[in-house]
Design a protein around this motif. Structure first.
Motif, short mmCIF file in Angstrom:
data_model
loop_
_atom_site.label_atom_id
_atom_site.label_comp_id
_atom_site.label_asym_id
_atom_site.label_seq_id
_atom_site.Cartn_x
_atom_site.Cartn_y
_atom_site.Cartn_z
N TYR A 1 4.81 6.06 -14.15
CA TYR A 1 5.21 4.79 -13.53
C TYR A 1 4.10 3.75 -13.70
N TYR A 2 2.84 4.17 -13.51
CA TYR A 2 1.70 3.28 -13.72
C TYR A 2 0.85 3.84 -14.87
N PRO A 3 0.08 2.99 -15.55
CA PRO A 3 -0.92 3.50 -16.50
C PRO A 3 -1.86 4.48 -15.82
N ALA A 4 -2.34 5.47 -16.55
CA ALA A 4 -3.12 6.56 -15.96
C ALA A 4 -4.34 6.08 -15.20
N ILE A 5 -4.98 5.01 -15.66
CA ILE A 5 -6.21 4.52 -15.02
C ILE A 5 -5.95 4.00 -13.60
N ILE A 6 -4.70 3.64 -13.31
CA ILE A 6 -4.34 3.07 -12.01
C ILE A 6 -4.06 4.15 -10.97
N VAL A 7 -3.57 5.29 -11.41
CA VAL A 7 -3.07 6.31 -10.48
C VAL A 7 -4.11 6.74 -9.43
N PRO A 8 -5.34 7.08 -9.81
CA PRO A 8 -6.30 7.49 -8.77
C PRO A 8 -6.55 6.40 -7.73
N LYS A 9 -6.60 5.14 -8.16
CA LYS A 9 -6.82 4.04 -7.22
C LYS A 9 -5.66 3.90 -6.27
N ALA A 10 -4.44 4.00 -6.79
CA ALA A 10 -3.25 3.85 -5.95
C ALA A 10 -3.17 4.95 -4.90
N LEU A 11 -3.52 6.16 -5.30
CA LEU A 11 -3.48 7.29 -4.37
C LEU A 11 -4.57 7.18 -3.31
N GLU A 12 -5.75 6.68 -3.71
CA GLU A 12 -6.87 6.60 -2.78
C GLU A 12 -6.73 5.43 -1.81
N ILE A 13 -6.43 4.25 -2.34
CA ILE A 13 -6.50 3.03 -1.53
C ILE A 13 -5.19 2.71 -0.83
N GLY A 14 -4.06 2.90 -1.54
CA GLY A 14 -2.77 2.47 -0.99
C GLY A 14 -2.42 3.08 0.35
N SER A 15 -2.74 4.35 0.51
CA SER A 15 -2.36 5.06 1.73
C SER A 15 -3.22 4.70 2.93
N LYS A 16 -4.31 3.96 2.72
CA LYS A 16 -5.25 3.68 3.81
C LYS A 16 -4.97 2.37 4.55
N ILE A 17 -4.09 1.52 4.00
CA ILE A 17 -3.94 0.18 4.55
C ILE A 17 -3.40 0.19 5.98
N GLY B 1 0.81 -1.21 0.00
CA GLY B 1 0.00 0.00 0.00
C GLY B 1 0.84 1.26 0.00
N LYS B 2 1.87 1.26 0.84
CA LYS B 2 2.75 2.43 0.90
C LYS B 2 3.49 2.63 -0.42
N TYR B 3 3.94 1.53 -1.00
CA TYR B 3 4.75 1.64 -2.21
C TYR B 3 3.94 2.17 -3.38
N VAL B 4 2.73 1.64 -3.60
CA VAL B 4 1.95 2.08 -4.77
C VAL B 4 1.51 3.54 -4.61
N ALA B 5 1.22 3.94 -3.37
CA ALA B 5 0.83 5.34 -3.14
C ALA B 5 1.99 6.28 -3.46
N GLU B 6 3.19 5.82 -3.17
CA GLU B 6 4.39 6.63 -3.45
C GLU B 6 4.68 6.69 -4.95
#
Length: 424
Positions: A305-321, A293-298
């Protein structure tokens, strides 16, 4: 009488000359009782621990001594969530089209050795192309160096879901993958997909009960299996002697999976207290994967680094774990150690201990989650996870006492697996 005396002499002679390995340990972690013990000798013969003795035992002439008097020694670590076939990089999504199975296998062999050198003598691989089965077998036969692997082979998803292998491809390439490829739509598909995994050599079954962060799809948390489909997967797996792990970020998909009887929830990012209570009721384990979670949010903050469709999910979910995990632990949910290595660089699995401790879990409890807890989930509680007579000689050591300085788990300096020293 003379025959008995001769037998006794022979036993005495061969018993005294058989080589044993004596590990002189300054401290050991007693995972069963949650204690740090001082000045112990672990006696290893072949692949097993023969006994643990007080003090530093004097060796016999044939014995080998390993000096760990200034180290803290513990059972080999178990990571319940890795993806050993590959590793994060900006070109990861192209690799499905550019790497052959042979390329994946050679990459996986290097990753396996790196994982073992980090102190993880056992891992559960939760989804790849199937190379993980061959890798498991090669390691078990001693052909290559790596951890003991329990694998789910190919993870199961729904059409368009997190584990649909054709997501993000152009329509001509998408086709209509089904149970053979790990895509489930309905109860009959669920049974067939599980049976195919069994046929392919899987030890576990993994489903993607909700959307995922790193799949090329918009939603990272929606439920993606019906409860009837999950229940069918669980029953089929039980029929074939396997358990089920469920990737899940969102609450509804998580709750369906828990009620259907999965053994572990992976990630659990958006879990609430109601879901935590349900996990307690059903005895379901949480594998939090804070590191991922920490890594993808970073990395989501790095353009491209990631396809554009992934970025909002990584920022929203990764930091919450990590905050979710703190809540779940406080609520009494059973915790199993797992990292999702591959989403971040393999070999850095030990960071998870620090993240767990930061969120409120006592250091000793984090060590127990990666040893006796995980051994029990794998039905290996009488063979792995403890430094005790009769257990497999998977033994690792660190420079400092991790109950006082948990960061030391990020630098494992000694690794023995099945009585063989791989790092010292």
């Amino acid at each position: 009488m003379k025959k008995l005396m001769l037998i006794a002499l022979l036993v005495s002679f061969f018993g005294s000359s058989a080589q044993e390995t004596l590990l002189h340990c300054g401290k050991i972690i007693d995972t069963k009782n949650g204690k740090v013990l001082n000045s112990k000798t672990i006696v290893v013969s072949g692949k097993k621990i023969i006994r643990v003795e007080d003090g530093f035992t004097n060796p016999k002439a044939a014995d080998k001594v390993i000096d760990l008097k200034n180290k803290t020694v513990m059972p080999g670590l178990i990571d319940m969530h890795v993806h050993i076939e590959g590793e994060t990089n900006p070109n990861r999504y192209l690799e499905a089209f550019t790497l052959n199975d042979a390329d994946v296998a050679f990459n996986a062999a290097e990753i396996a050795e790196r994982t073992l050198m980090a102190g993880f003598t056992t891992v559960r691989d939760l989804g790849g192309s199937g190379v993980n089965v061959a890798l498991r077998n090669a390691i078990a036969k001693g052909k290559i160096v790596g951890p003991r692997i329990f694998t789910a082979e190919k993870a199961l998803g729904t059409t368009g879901g997190h584990a649909d292998p054709s997501n993000g491809q152009k329509k001509e390439l998408m086709g209509d993958p089904g149970p053979k490829e790990g895509v489930v739509n309905g109860v009959a598909d669920a049974y067939k997909a599980v049976r195919q995994r069994y046929k392919n050599g899987a030890d576990w079954i993994k489903i993607t009960a909700t959307g995922g962060v790193l799949s090329v799809a918009k939603n990272g948390q929606n439920p993606q299996f019906t409860e009837e489909e999950v229940a069918a997967v669980v029953q089929a797996a039980k029929d074939y002697g396997m358990k089920v792990a469920a990737h899940a970020h969102g609450i509804e998909g998580m709750q369906r999976a828990i009620r259907a009887g999965v053994a572990t929830i992976e990630h659990g990012s958006l879990m609430d207290k109601e879901t935590a209570a349900l996990m307690k009721q059903y005895g379901t384990y949480l594998v939090p994967t804070i590191s991922a979670g920490k890594y993808v949010a970073e990395k989501a903050k790095i353009d491209g680094y990631y396809p554009a469709i992934i970025v909002p999910k990584a920022l929203e979910i990764g930091s919450k774990i990590q905050n979710m995990y703190a809540m779940a632990y406080k609520e009494g949910v059973k915790i199993a150690f797992g990292t999702d290595a591959g989403v971040f660089p393999h070999g850095e699995n030990g960071k998870e201990f620090r993240y767990m401790a930061e969120a409120g879990m006592p250091a000793m409890a984090t060590l127990q989650s990666a040893t006796i807890t995980n051994a029990s989930i794998l039905d290996m509680e009488n063979e792995l996870g403890q430094l005790a007579a009769g257990f497999i000689a998977d033994i690792v050591a660190v420079n400092e006492d991790p109950t006082q300085k948990i960061e030391t788990m990020e630098n494992v300096v000694f690794v023995m697996k099945e009585g063989v020293v791989y790092k010292n």
